[in-house]
Design a protein around this motif. Structure first.
Motif, PDB file in Angstrom:
ATOM      1  N   ARG A  96      18.278  20.499  -7.947  1.00 33.01           N
ATOM      2  CA  ARG A  96      17.355  20.535  -9.078  1.00 33.01           C
ATOM      3  C   ARG A  96      18.057  21.036 -10.347  1.00 33.01           C
ATOM      4  N   GLY A  97      19.276  21.563 -10.203  1.00 32.17           N
ATOM      5  CA  GLY A  97      20.038  22.028 -11.352  1.00 32.17           C
ATOM      6  C   GLY A  97      19.861  23.490 -11.675  1.00 32.17           C
ATOM      7  N   PHE A  98      19.169  24.250 -10.802  1.00 34.76           N
ATOM      8  CA  PHE A  98      18.895  25.656 -11.072  1.00 34.76           C
ATOM      9  C   PHE A  98      20.047  26.554 -10.615  1.00 34.76           C
ATOM     10  N   LEU A  99      20.731  26.176  -9.533  1.00 32.31           N
ATOM     11  CA  LEU A  99      21.883  26.909  -9.017  1.00 32.31           C
ATOM     12  C   LEU A  99      23.101  25.999  -9.023  1.00 32.31           C
ATOM     13  N   ASP A 100      24.289  26.617  -8.909  1.00 39.20           N
ATOM     14  CA  ASP A 100      25.485  25.798  -8.766  1.00 39.20           C
ATOM     15  C   ASP A 100      25.737  25.535  -7.282  1.00 39.20           C
ATOM     16  N   ALA A 101      26.827  24.837  -6.962  1.00 34.47           N
ATOM     17  CA  ALA A 101      27.088  24.419  -5.588  1.00 34.47           C
ATOM     18  C   ALA A 101      27.304  25.591  -4.642  1.00 34.47           C
ATOM     19  N   ASP A 102      27.684  26.757  -5.177  1.00 31.27           N
ATOM     20  CA  ASP A 102      27.924  27.939  -4.349  1.00 31.27           C
ATOM     21  C   ASP A 102      26.723  28.871  -4.278  1.00 31.27           C
ATOM     22  N   GLY A 103      25.576  28.460  -4.836  1.00 33.37           N
ATOM     23  CA  GLY A 103      24.373  29.283  -4.785  1.00 33.37           C
ATOM     24  C   GLY A 103      24.285  30.312  -5.901  1.00 33.37           C
ATOM     25  N   ASN A 104      25.140  30.209  -6.917  1.00 32.50           N
ATOM     26  CA  ASN A 104      25.101  31.145  -8.039  1.00 32.50           C
ATOM     27  C   ASN A 104      24.178  30.640  -9.140  1.00 32.50           C
ATOM     28  N   GLN A 105      23.658  31.566  -9.929  1.00 31.89           N
ATOM     29  CA  GLN A 105      22.739  31.206 -10.999  1.00 31.89           C
ATOM     30  C   GLN A 105      23.447  30.447 -12.112  1.00 31.89           C
ATOM     31  N   VAL A 106      22.867  29.316 -12.529  1.00 28.56           N
ATOM     32  CA  VAL A 106      23.388  28.553 -13.657  1.00 28.56           C
ATOM     33  C   VAL A 106      23.006  29.278 -14.952  1.00 28.56           C
ATOM     34  N   ALA A 107      23.891  29.253 -15.948  1.00 28.52           N
ATOM     35  CA  ALA A 107      23.641  29.928 -17.220  1.00 28.52           C
ATOM     36  C   ALA A 107      22.376  29.395 -17.873  1.00 28.52           C
ATOM     37  N   VAL A 108      21.636  30.282 -18.546  1.00 26.36           N
ATOM     38  CA  VAL A 108      20.361  29.891 -19.139  1.00 26.36           C
ATOM     39  C   VAL A 108      20.552  28.820 -20.200  1.00 26.36           C
ATOM     40  N   GLU A 109      21.666  28.851 -20.939  1.00 29.91           N
ATOM     41  CA  GLU A 109      21.917  27.822 -21.948  1.00 29.91           C
ATOM     42  C   GLU A 109      22.031  26.442 -21.304  1.00 29.91           C
ATOM     43  N   THR A 110      22.647  26.394 -20.130  1.00 28.27           N
ATOM     44  CA  THR A 110      22.765  25.122 -19.413  1.00 28.27           C
ATOM     45  C   THR A 110      21.408  24.644 -18.920  1.00 28.27           C
ATOM     46  N   LEU A 111      20.582  25.579 -18.460  1.00 25.40           N
ATOM     47  CA  LEU A 111      19.235  25.216 -18.009  1.00 25.40           C
ATOM     48  C   LEU A 111      18.409  24.650 -19.160  1.00 25.40           C
ATOM     49  N   VAL A 112      18.581  25.219 -20.351  1.00 22.34           N
ATOM     50  CA  VAL A 112      17.867  24.709 -21.530  1.00 22.34           C
ATOM     51  C   VAL A 112      18.292  23.269 -21.808  1.00 22.34           C
ATOM     52  N   GLU A 113      19.595  23.004 -21.737  1.00 19.02           N
ATOM     53  CA  GLU A 113      20.098  21.654 -21.995  1.00 19.02           C
ATOM     54  C   GLU A 113      19.589  20.666 -20.953  1.00 19.02           C
ATOM     55  N   ARG A 114      19.546  21.095 -19.691  1.00 16.26           N
ATOM     56  CA  ARG A 114      19.109  20.180 -18.632  1.00 16.26           C
ATOM     57  C   ARG A 114      17.626  19.851 -18.747  1.00 16.26           C
ATOM     58  N   TYR A 115      16.827  20.840 -19.127  1.00 15.61           N
ATOM     59  CA  TYR A 115      15.397  20.555 -19.283  1.00 15.61           C
ATOM     60  C   TYR A 115      15.175  19.655 -20.493  1.00 15.61           C
TER      61      TYR A 115
END
Length: 256
Positions: free
Chosen positions: A166-185
């Motif tokens: 869904r793009g919320f975590l990276d492949a290792d289960g770590n939190q994706v940066a909020v700026e990246t989440l903004v871009e993806r949404y």
């Protein structure tokens, strides 16, 4: 308009032009940590997934539901929106474990999601171990079976994979940066479809050497003893918890 002055003038000043009221700056508010008091009414987007794994009691298939919703925040003085998971649902009756503990865990995970710390909560669930042996669930980046310390850990890993796709975590289960989440949404709102993980293999996977097997039998002393071949994929069978189980990854077990 004429105004009659009937008293003595003792002073004067020039009236200044009124300045427009200053617009107050928006207070910073990280959308990742904004607390959501409760599940909102109405319909939420959700992902429903069937999870298959093999443990001490043989192969099992369970269903998991994860709901998502847009959450607003303020970054750099601007209002932004990201998508966050807010609800986890695991229908009871799927496992032999006590249903009350399954329900309690999913409720706690939902509270963690609405509280803004679901990434840490899922990572902690992956550390849960039991005394019934390893549980095989999913494949790694080299297309090899993954083994987990318990059913809980296997399900937690599966949740991480849902959040990764869904793009919320990276492949290792770590939190994706909020700026990246903004871009993806924003990408989703603009193009009408969600971000998807790249299909390209990682550098580590690309560097993994290819091994050619020239013999169907394992050298003595290397790995578990082979007790037959799988009727489904013709892979090697090994004894796992007293039951012949497919070692190749298809999950077949003579005990069910």
């Amino acid at each position: 308009m004429t105004v009659e002055i009937k008293s003595k003038i003792v002073g004067y000043r020039i009236k200044q032009k009124e300045q427009p009221a200053a617009v107050p700056e928006l207070q910073e508010e990280n959308p990742l940590t904004v607390r959501i008091p409760s599940r909102p009414e109405g319909t939420l987007e959700a992902v429903s997934e069937k999870i298959s794994y093999v443990g001490a009691e043989g192969r099992k298939k369970v269903y998991l539901l994860v709901s998502f919703m847009p959450v607003e925040g303020v970054l750099g003085g601007k209002r932004v929106v990201i998508e966050r998971p807010v609800e986890f649902f695991f229908p009871s009756g799927q496992l032999s474990s006590e249903h009350q503990w399954i329900t309690a865990t999913m409720r706690s995970l939902s509270l963690a999601a609405r509280g803004g710390y679901v990434t840490q909560a899922v990572a902690d669930l992956r550390k849960v171990a039991w005394d019934k042996g390893l549980v095989r669930c999913g494949m790694n980046q080299w297309n090899k079976p993954m083994f987990h310390d318990s059913e809980v850990a296997a399900i937690a890993w599966s949740i991480q994979q849902i959040l990764y796709r869904r793009g919320f975590l990276d492949a290792d289960g770590n939190q994706v940066a909020v700026e990246t989440l903004v871009e993806r949404y924003a990408h989703r709102m603009t193009h009408g479809y969600a971000w998807h993980p790249p299909e390209e293999a990682s550098e580590t996977a690309q560097a993994e050497p290819t091994v050619t097997v020239t013999s169907a039998k394992k050298p003595k002393g290397e790995g578990p003893a082979v007790v037959g071949h799988c009727p489904e994929c013709r892979g090697e069978l090994i004894m796992m918890d007293g039951c012949p189980t497919c070692y190749a990854g298809c999950g077949w077990s003579k005990c069910g």
